[in-house]
Design an enzyme around this catalytic site. Structure first.
Site, PDB file in Angstrom:
ATOM      1  N   GLY A 148       0.803  -1.221   0.000  1.00 14.31           N
ATOM      2  CA  GLY A 148       0.000   0.000   0.000  1.00 14.31           C
ATOM      3  C   GLY A 148       0.831   1.263   0.000  1.00 14.31           C
ATOM      4  N   GLY A 149       1.983   1.201  -0.683  1.00 10.04           N
ATOM      5  CA  GLY A 149       2.805   2.389  -0.843  1.00 10.04           C
ATOM      6  C   GLY A 149       2.380   3.177  -2.067  1.00 10.04           C
ATOM      7  N   ILE A 151       3.392   3.229  -5.289  1.00  7.77           N
ATOM      8  CA  ILE A 151       3.153   2.488  -6.524  1.00  7.77           C
ATOM      9  C   ILE A 151       1.861   1.695  -6.444  1.00  7.77           C
ATOM     10  CG2 ILE A 151       4.041   0.668  -8.044  1.00  7.77           C
ATOM     11  CD1 ILE A 151       6.874   1.532  -7.200  1.00  7.77           C
ATOM     12  N   VAL A 153      -0.927   2.138  -4.526  1.00  6.46           N
ATOM     13  CA  VAL A 153      -2.174   2.897  -4.532  1.00  6.46           C
ATOM     14  C   VAL A 153      -2.373   3.637  -5.854  1.00  6.46           C
ATOM     15  CG1 VAL A 153      -2.248   3.113  -2.025  1.00  6.46           C
ATOM     16  CG2 VAL A 153      -1.170   4.920  -3.371  1.00  6.46           C
ATOM     17  N   GLU A 154      -1.283   4.060  -6.499  1.00  8.05           N
ATOM     18  CA  GLU A 154      -1.440   4.730  -7.795  1.00  8.05           C
ATOM     19  C   GLU A 154      -1.988   3.771  -8.845  1.00  8.05           C
ATOM     20  OE1 GLU A 154       1.830   8.396  -7.782  1.00  8.05           O
ATOM     21  OE2 GLU A 154       2.169   6.651  -9.069  1.00  8.05           O
ATOM     22  N   GLU A 170      -1.686  -4.539   2.810  1.00  4.32           N
ATOM     23  CA  GLU A 170      -0.512  -3.800   3.294  1.00  4.32           C
ATOM     24  C   GLU A 170      -0.034  -4.342   4.642  1.00  4.32           C
ATOM     25  OE1 GLU A 170       2.514  -1.583   4.389  1.00  4.32           O
ATOM     26  OE2 GLU A 170       1.706  -1.530   2.352  1.00  4.32           O
ATOM     27  N   HIS A 412      -7.109  35.274  -5.848  1.00  3.70           N
ATOM     28  CA  HIS A 412      -8.410  34.697  -5.504  1.00  3.70           C
ATOM     29  C   HIS A 412      -9.294  34.638  -6.745  1.00  3.70           C
ATOM     30  CE1 HIS A 412     -12.056  33.818  -3.239  1.00  3.70           C
ATOM     31  NE2 HIS A 412     -12.649  34.795  -3.936  1.00  3.70           N
TER      32      HIS A 412
END
EC number: 1.8.1.4
Length: 434
Positions: A148-149, A151, A153-154, A170, A412
């Protein structure tokens, strides 16, 4: 063989092309209607993969052009350092060429790491690494991601958006490893809401192919009943390791650490004078921009200048939706070191531009020294976090304070106003719009 290494060919660039394309597909199917745009998107995966490949080719060709423009000679082959000042290159046609130089720089990058203690038989089709996961020929019905690092999660989010049922397994008790705990916890809630299942504190004990699919077995880190998940594709994304084998380092007496990283001094020189090393092959974060900064610094040193890299001010970005970006110290690190600090936070739900864009998930968090107000860390979860983090980068590079950022006028409406508001909260204890 092509120029650009992991980043351009199978890492940063192709994954970002797929992340962007899959994000557009998901937005077209889920949020465009709220903007008054009625569409029913249809996935054309071959076309999406073609876009990815074109992006890679454009970047690789760009490197080749820069070589030519700057009169750099490129030689393709497998290099071995024979001695200080001598490199032998074995070419694909079986011939060899010996090169001589005053200085040699090892910049061989990294390779996919497996699962510690588990024999993983990568086949490139069912049990895959990140190299293969950017080119799956069809969307898997069930995808299990081990790790779950960044790479994991992407790429998990890419295939989830395109229709896969994704489960992330993970080992640690949080996603995104060293990221700030506040950011990690909120990030997990968001990706679970997006349909990704997460199993934490899970030690993978086996990954095996079963015919057309595969299974992943794991057990709780603290002990308990084992569990097995069936999948059409298993992505092993447990990190990367230095690619330093076969370079002739051992024969030359070049020191490496227990994981194969080349040991260097403060000027990137190895234990053998005249031989240097940078990037993923040495200590520090495995990030392309960190390697680039080291390359620039080494070139300056070799030219007689004072090259330097400020490792405390190197940003890290996770290109999910929303993005995650971080620079400097986390709150957990400051607590562990006994550093007194102040916290300023501001949610994107209170930012006008974010509301207009339907991107209100996440927040900005600024950490500043309690006594001096000097900014020690900035952490962002939200749309365009990877761009916004550089406000913190510039500020911290020059030793700026939260007050410096808070008193800097911001246009803004922009997302960057959330960064200013978080700085106000750290500096004065309260953002303006609260």
């Amino acid at each position: 063989m092509t120029y650009g290494g992991t980043c351009l060919n199978v890492g940063c660039i192709p994954s970002k092309a797929l992340l962007h394309a899959s994000e557009m597909f998901a937005e077209a199917g889920h949020s465009f209607g709220e903007l008054g745009i009625q569409v029913s998107p249809t996935l054309d995966l071959p076309k999406m993969l073609e876009h990815k490949d074109k992006t890679v080719k454009a970047n690789v060709d760009g490197i080749a052009f820069l070589f030519k423009k700057n009169k750099i000679t490129g030689i393709t082959g497998t290099g071995t350092i024979k001695a200080a000042g001598t490199v032998e290159v074995a070419k694909a046609d079986g011939s060899t060429e010996t090169l001589s130089a005053k200085a040699i720089c090892i910049a061989t990058g990294s390779e996919v790491a497996g699962i510690p203690g588990v024999d993983v038989a990568f086949d490139g089709q069912v049990i895959v690494s990140s190299d293969d996961a950017i080119a799956l020929p069809k969307v898997p019905k069930r995808l299990v991601v081990v790790g779950g690092g960044v790479i994991g999660v992407e790429l998990g989010s890419v295939w989830s958006r395109l229709g896969a049922e994704v489960t992330v397994v993970e080992y640690l008790g949080k996603l995104l490893g060293s990221m700030d705990a506040d950011v990690s916890a909120q990030f997990q809630k968001l990706i679970v809401k997006q349909g990704i299942e997460v199993k934490l504190n899970a030690k993978v004990t086996n990954v095996v192919r079963n015919g057309e699919g595969a299974s992943v077995s794991f057990e709780p880190v603290a002990g308990g009943a084992a569990e097995t998940l069936e999948a059409d594709v298993v992505l092993v994304a447990t990190g990367r390791r230095p690619f330093t084998k076969g370079l002739g380092l051992e024969e030359l007496g070049i020191a490496t650490d227990r994981v194969g990283r080349v040991e260097i001094d403060a000027h990137f020189q190895t234990s053998v004078p005249g031989i240097y090393a940078i990037g993923d092959a040495v200590r520090g974060a495995m990030l392309a921009h960190k390697a680039e900064d080291e390359g620039v610094a080494l070139a300056e040193i070799l030219a007689g200048q004072a090259g330097h890299v400020n490792y405390g001010v190197i940003p890290a970005v996770v290109y999910t939706s929303p993005e995650v970006a971080s620079i400097g110290r986390t709150e957990e690190e400051l607590k562990a070191d006994g550093i007194a600090y102040k916290v300023g936070k501001f949610p994107f739900t209170a930012n006008g531009r974010a509301r207009a864009m339907l991107h209100t998930d996440g927040f900005v968090k600024v950490l500043a020294d309690k006594d001096t107000d000097r900014v020690l860390g900035v952490h962002i979860l939200g749309h365009s976090a990877g761009d916004l983090i550089h406000e913190g980068a510039i500020l911290m590079e020059f030793g700026g304070s939260a007050e410096d950022l808070a008193r800097t006028s911001h246009a803004h409406p922009t997302l960057s106003e959330a960064v200013r508001e978080a700085a106000f909260a750290a500096f004065s204890g309260k953002p303006i719009h609260a």
